[in-house]
Write a protein that holds these residues in place. Structure first.
Motif, PDB file in Angstrom:
ATOM      1  N   LEU A   1     -13.995 -13.442 -27.901  1.00  0.00           N
ATOM      2  CA  LEU A   1     -13.475 -14.656 -28.539  1.00  0.00           C
ATOM      3  C   LEU A   1     -12.802 -15.580 -27.529  1.00  0.00           C
ATOM      4  O   LEU A   1     -12.855 -16.809 -27.665  1.00  0.00           O
ATOM      5  N   LEU A   2     -12.193 -14.989 -26.492  1.00  0.00           N
ATOM      6  CA  LEU A   2     -11.444 -15.777 -25.512  1.00  0.00           C
ATOM      7  C   LEU A   2     -12.356 -16.592 -24.602  1.00  0.00           C
ATOM      8  O   LEU A   2     -11.881 -17.490 -23.901  1.00  0.00           O
ATOM      9  N   HIS A   3     -13.642 -16.299 -24.635  1.00  0.00           N
ATOM     10  CA  HIS A   3     -14.573 -16.957 -23.709  1.00  0.00           C
ATOM     11  C   HIS A   3     -15.633 -17.786 -24.439  1.00  0.00           C
ATOM     12  O   HIS A   3     -16.707 -18.044 -23.894  1.00  0.00           O
ATOM     13  N   THR A   4     -15.316 -18.215 -25.659  1.00  0.00           N
ATOM     14  CA  THR A   4     -16.258 -19.043 -26.420  1.00  0.00           C
ATOM     15  C   THR A   4     -16.172 -20.520 -26.034  1.00  0.00           C
ATOM     16  O   THR A   4     -17.021 -21.310 -26.443  1.00  0.00           O
ATOM     17  N   GLY A   5     -15.143 -20.890 -25.266  1.00  0.00           N
ATOM     18  CA  GLY A   5     -14.949 -22.302 -24.922  1.00  0.00           C
ATOM     19  C   GLY A   5     -14.123 -23.057 -25.954  1.00  0.00           C
ATOM     20  O   GLY A   5     -13.824 -24.241 -25.773  1.00  0.00           O
ATOM     21  N   ILE A   6     -13.746 -22.393 -27.057  1.00  0.00           N
ATOM     22  CA  ILE A   6     -12.919 -23.028 -28.100  1.00  0.00           C
ATOM     23  C   ILE A   6     -11.460 -22.854 -27.724  1.00  0.00           C
ATOM     24  O   ILE A   6     -11.031 -21.741 -27.389  1.00  0.00           O
ATOM     25  N   PRO A   7     -10.629 -23.913 -27.754  1.00  0.00           N
ATOM     26  CA  PRO A   7      -9.202 -23.776 -27.442  1.00  0.00           C
ATOM     27  C   PRO A   7      -8.530 -22.740 -28.350  1.00  0.00           C
ATOM     28  O   PRO A   7      -8.814 -22.664 -29.546  1.00  0.00           O
ATOM     29  N   ILE A   8      -7.635 -21.947 -27.758  1.00  0.00           N
ATOM     30  CA  ILE A   8      -6.968 -20.873 -28.489  1.00  0.00           C
ATOM     31  C   ILE A   8      -5.468 -20.942 -28.270  1.00  0.00           C
ATOM     32  O   ILE A   8      -4.993 -21.163 -27.150  1.00  0.00           O
ATOM     33  N   LEU A   9      -4.711 -20.721 -29.366  1.00  0.00           N
ATOM     34  CA  LEU A   9      -3.260 -20.578 -29.302  1.00  0.00           C
ATOM     35  C   LEU A   9      -2.900 -19.250 -29.959  1.00  0.00           C
ATOM     36  O   LEU A   9      -3.106 -19.069 -31.157  1.00  0.00           O
ATOM     37  N   ALA A  10      -2.378 -18.320 -29.153  1.00  0.00           N
ATOM     38  CA  ALA A  10      -1.915 -17.032 -29.683  1.00  0.00           C
ATOM     39  C   ALA A  10      -0.418 -17.131 -29.948  1.00  0.00           C
ATOM     40  O   ALA A  10       0.336 -17.601 -29.090  1.00  0.00           O
ATOM     41  N   LEU A  11       0.008 -16.680 -31.131  1.00  0.00           N
ATOM     42  CA  LEU A  11       1.428 -16.739 -31.501  1.00  0.00           C
ATOM     43  C   LEU A  11       1.918 -15.355 -31.908  1.00  0.00           C
ATOM     44  O   LEU A  11       1.173 -14.558 -32.478  1.00  0.00           O
ATOM     45  N   GLY A  12       3.203 -15.095 -31.628  1.00  0.00           N
ATOM     46  CA  GLY A  12       3.787 -13.820 -32.007  1.00  0.00           C
ATOM     47  C   GLY A  12       3.242 -12.689 -31.160  1.00  0.00           C
ATOM     48  O   GLY A  12       2.965 -12.847 -29.959  1.00  0.00           O
ATOM     49  N   ASN A  13       3.041 -11.527 -31.786  1.00  0.00           N
ATOM     50  CA  ASN A  13       2.641 -10.356 -31.000  1.00  0.00           C
ATOM     51  C   ASN A  13       1.175 -10.353 -30.580  1.00  0.00           C
ATOM     52  O   ASN A  13       0.748  -9.456 -29.854  1.00  0.00           O
ATOM     53  N   THR A  14       0.400 -11.364 -31.013  1.00  0.00           N
ATOM     54  CA  THR A  14      -0.962 -11.464 -30.468  1.00  0.00           C
ATOM     55  C   THR A  14      -0.931 -11.893 -28.994  1.00  0.00           C
ATOM     56  O   THR A  14      -1.928 -11.720 -28.279  1.00  0.00           O
ATOM     57  N   THR A  15       0.209 -12.428 -28.541  1.00  0.00           N
ATOM     58  CA  THR A  15       0.356 -12.808 -27.127  1.00  0.00           C
ATOM     59  C   THR A  15       0.173 -11.590 -26.222  1.00  0.00           C
ATOM     60  O   THR A  15      -0.507 -11.660 -25.190  1.00  0.00           O
TER      61      THR A  15
ATOM     62  N   LEU B   1      -6.545 -21.993 -23.103  1.00  0.00           N
ATOM     63  CA  LEU B   1      -5.958 -20.864 -23.828  1.00  0.00           C
ATOM     64  C   LEU B   1      -4.458 -20.806 -23.557  1.00  0.00           C
ATOM     65  O   LEU B   1      -4.015 -20.868 -22.398  1.00  0.00           O
ATOM     66  N   PHE B   2      -3.688 -20.665 -24.652  1.00  0.00           N
ATOM     67  CA  PHE B   2      -2.234 -20.642 -24.570  1.00  0.00           C
ATOM     68  C   PHE B   2      -1.700 -19.502 -25.428  1.00  0.00           C
ATOM     69  O   PHE B   2      -2.320 -19.130 -26.438  1.00  0.00           O
ATOM     70  N   ALA B   3      -0.536 -18.961 -25.043  1.00  0.00           N
ATOM     71  CA  ALA B   3       0.060 -17.873 -25.825  1.00  0.00           C
ATOM     72  C   ALA B   3       1.573 -17.946 -25.740  1.00  0.00           C
ATOM     73  O   ALA B   3       2.137 -18.165 -24.662  1.00  0.00           O
ATOM     74  N   LEU B   4       2.234 -17.761 -26.887  1.00  0.00           N
ATOM     75  CA  LEU B   4       3.695 -17.774 -26.965  1.00  0.00           C
ATOM     76  C   LEU B   4       4.150 -16.563 -27.775  1.00  0.00           C
ATOM     77  O   LEU B   4       3.685 -16.356 -28.906  1.00  0.00           O
ATOM     78  N   GLY B   5       5.068 -15.785 -27.209  1.00  0.00           N
ATOM     79  CA  GLY B   5       5.485 -14.530 -27.838  1.00  0.00           C
ATOM     80  C   GLY B   5       6.551 -14.671 -28.897  1.00  0.00           C
ATOM     81  O   GLY B   5       7.419 -13.809 -29.018  1.00  0.00           O
ATOM     82  N   PHE B   6       6.486 -15.736 -29.674  1.00  0.00           N
ATOM     83  CA  PHE B   6       7.362 -15.907 -30.834  1.00  0.00           C
ATOM     84  C   PHE B   6       6.565 -16.608 -31.914  1.00  0.00           C
ATOM     85  O   PHE B   6       5.458 -17.071 -31.681  1.00  0.00           O
ATOM     86  N   GLN B   7       7.144 -16.692 -33.117  1.00  0.00           N
ATOM     87  CA  GLN B   7       6.430 -17.324 -34.212  1.00  0.00           C
ATOM     88  C   GLN B   7       7.089 -18.639 -34.632  1.00  0.00           C
ATOM     89  O   GLN B   7       8.231 -18.929 -34.295  1.00  0.00           O
ATOM     90  N   ILE B   8       6.316 -19.440 -35.359  1.00  0.00           N
ATOM     91  CA  ILE B   8       6.816 -20.687 -35.936  1.00  0.00           C
ATOM     92  C   ILE B   8       7.700 -20.331 -37.128  1.00  0.00           C
ATOM     93  O   ILE B   8       7.331 -19.513 -37.968  1.00  0.00           O
TER      94      ILE B   8
END
Length: 483
Positions: A67-81, A154-161
């Motif tokens: 999924l990370l290499h499909t070319g679609i922008p990704i934002l991981a939030l929380g523990n998916t980081t 691709l971006f990732a933040l280890g907290f939630q909204i």
């Protein structure tokens, strides 16, 4: 590409929060389970993907690295980081349990532009060791908890909204608009338009069936479909004998007389009472009611020709249970669920856009099991009548005091009193509000309604129903942890 964001669900509460925040800003989004295949995701062709994780120390292991290499922008939030970090050759240095508000500092990136620091509710922190292809964009103290990819979008933040979260909203909008290129086109009216087109295209010149339960979800689905199909939509409403006082008349008055839906009323009170005879366990009651409803509807539709089934299922139910079997026979039929992308909290706004009366849109929700699970012990006609009377007395008082709009739910429960000479009962009134805590829990709180109102209801009930020997008001507070 479709002008839409896709949210992959790894935690239903935060998935719902993120979807509602995006839609309030006019950003269209769809939701799929976290284990959706990359081929399913690419078939939707979204402008971006959000991985909606939880806030606990454990992280999902079901994220497909492709999924990370499909070319679609990704934002991981929380523990998916943490999951994404491992998939991109990083490491987890340590895990710290916090459950408190801490400062998070941001490094320069297109996602965190204009943000320097933010107070975040941090439940558990997985501190990260990044691979060379990753660059830090968020830190707690001196530890890395967020990153971006050097080459991939691709971006990732280890907290939630959070619920009231300007900084979190800023991050969502930066991702949706500035990174993914989404436009603000979504609204309840736009959703109605899409569903009308879908129903028209799917059913064509055919006919459809919709089982109305008395709840808002099935009612809104039926009204929406009726605006497309007219008399080619046939609705069925089953009187189970488990409904509140005046419920059958209320449903027919609105949906048949005001909305002009073609409704067949089936009186199945005896069938449901017979099926529930001797059953005390709540889960057994629930399954018996479901089985009886399916049997009644199957018999009613035997020999009836129809091409499609309109279902009133919402996203809450799909995330929790999946697309469970409908109560109407669907074999060989097309199933249309106009609300399956929406949460229950959003359905009311769609109802308002459809022009449905406030009397219906503001009515409190009612479980599909009716009064059966609010009656402890065996379900009998006498006990139902007592509970129905108690529920009406209490509900009428709440409405007349103009308290209903401040409450989440209000109802009565009936308990047989053991050890009494005659068949005597205790009635418990319950009125609740809800709240979320920053620690990640949901609270069900007893409403502080006037004592005079409770006393008046108790006096009226015991005067009209001698079998009611005791009346109380339930002050139980329930805390529901989300992780």
């Amino acid at each position: 590409m479709n002008d839409i964001l896709l949210i992959l669900d790894y935690h239903s509460k935060y998935t719902e929060d993120i979807a509602e925040k995006l839609r309030l800003e006019g950003i269209a989004c769809r939701i799929l389970p976290g284990d959706a295949l990359p081929s399913e995701i690419q078939a939707i062709s979204p402008l971006g993907i959000i991985l909606a994780g939880g806030t606990g120390a454990d992280f999902p292991l079901s994220i497909d690295g492709r999924l990370l290499h499909t070319g679609i922008p990704i934002l991981a939030l929380g523990n998916t980081t943490a999951s994404v970090c491992l998939l991109l050759n990083g490491e987890i240095k340590d895990t710290t349990m916090l459950k408190k508000v801490e400062n998070v500092s941001f490094l320069a990136s297109v996602l965190t532009e204009q943000l320097r620091t933010s107070q975040r509710m941090l439940h558990a922190i997985n501190t990260l060791e990044l691979s060379n292809e990753l660059k830090p964009i968020a830190k707690w103290k001196d530890e890395i908890i967020g990153f971006k990819h050097q080459e991939l979008n691709l971006f990732a933040l280890g907290f939630q909204i959070e619920s009231n979260d300007p900084d979190g909203n800023h991050i969502l909008m930066r991702f949706a608009i500035d990174i993914c290129g989404c436009s603000k086109w979504w609204s309840e009216s736009a959703h109605i338009g899409l569903m009308r087109s879908h129903i028209e295209k799917t059913v064509g010149d055919g006919t459809a069936i919709c089982a109305i339960t008395g709840g808002l979800d099935s009612g809104v689905s039926a009204v929406l479909a009726h605006k497309v199909l007219g008399d080619r939509l046939r609705c069925i409403f089953v009187d189970t004998g488990l409904l509140r006082e005046g419920e059958v008349e209320f449903v027919l008055k609105h949906y048949r007389d005001k909305e002009n839906l073609s409704i067949t009323l089936i009186n199945a009170q005896d069938e449901f009472l017979d099926a529930l005879s001797g059953i005390i366990n709540a889960e057994e009651k629930q399954q018996t009611i479901l089985n009886t409803m399916r049997r009644v509807l199957s018999e009613a539709l035997e020999g009836v020709e129809y091409d499609a089934v309109i279902r009133g299922i919402t996203c809450d139910e799909v995330l929790r249970y999946g697309m469970v079997d409908a109560i109407v026979p669907t074999e060989g039929k097309t199933v249309i669920a106009p609300l399956k992308e929406l949460f229950k909290s959003e359905v009311r706004y769609v109802a308002e856009k459809l022009g449905m009366s406030k009397e219906v849109t503001n009515a409190q929700s009612f479980p599909g099991t009716g009064l059966a699970l609010r009656l402890y012990g065996e379900v009998t006609k006498e006990r139902l009548n007592l509970l129905r009377k108690a529920d009406k007395i209490f509900s009428d008082a709440i409405y007349e005091s103009d308290l209903a709009k401040k409450l989440f739910k209000f109802f009565a429960c009936l308990f047989p009193m053991l050890g009494t000479k005659n068949d005597e009962y205790l009635v418990s009134f319950r009125a609740i509000t809800t709240a979320d805590t920053r620690e990640g829990a949901s609270l069900v709180l007893p409403a502080r309604i006037p004592f005079d109102l409770i006393e008046e209801c108790a006096n009226k009930l015991t005067a009209e129903c001698p079998q009611i020997a005791r009346v109380n008001y339930d002050l139980t507070c329930i805390r529901i942890e989300v992780d």
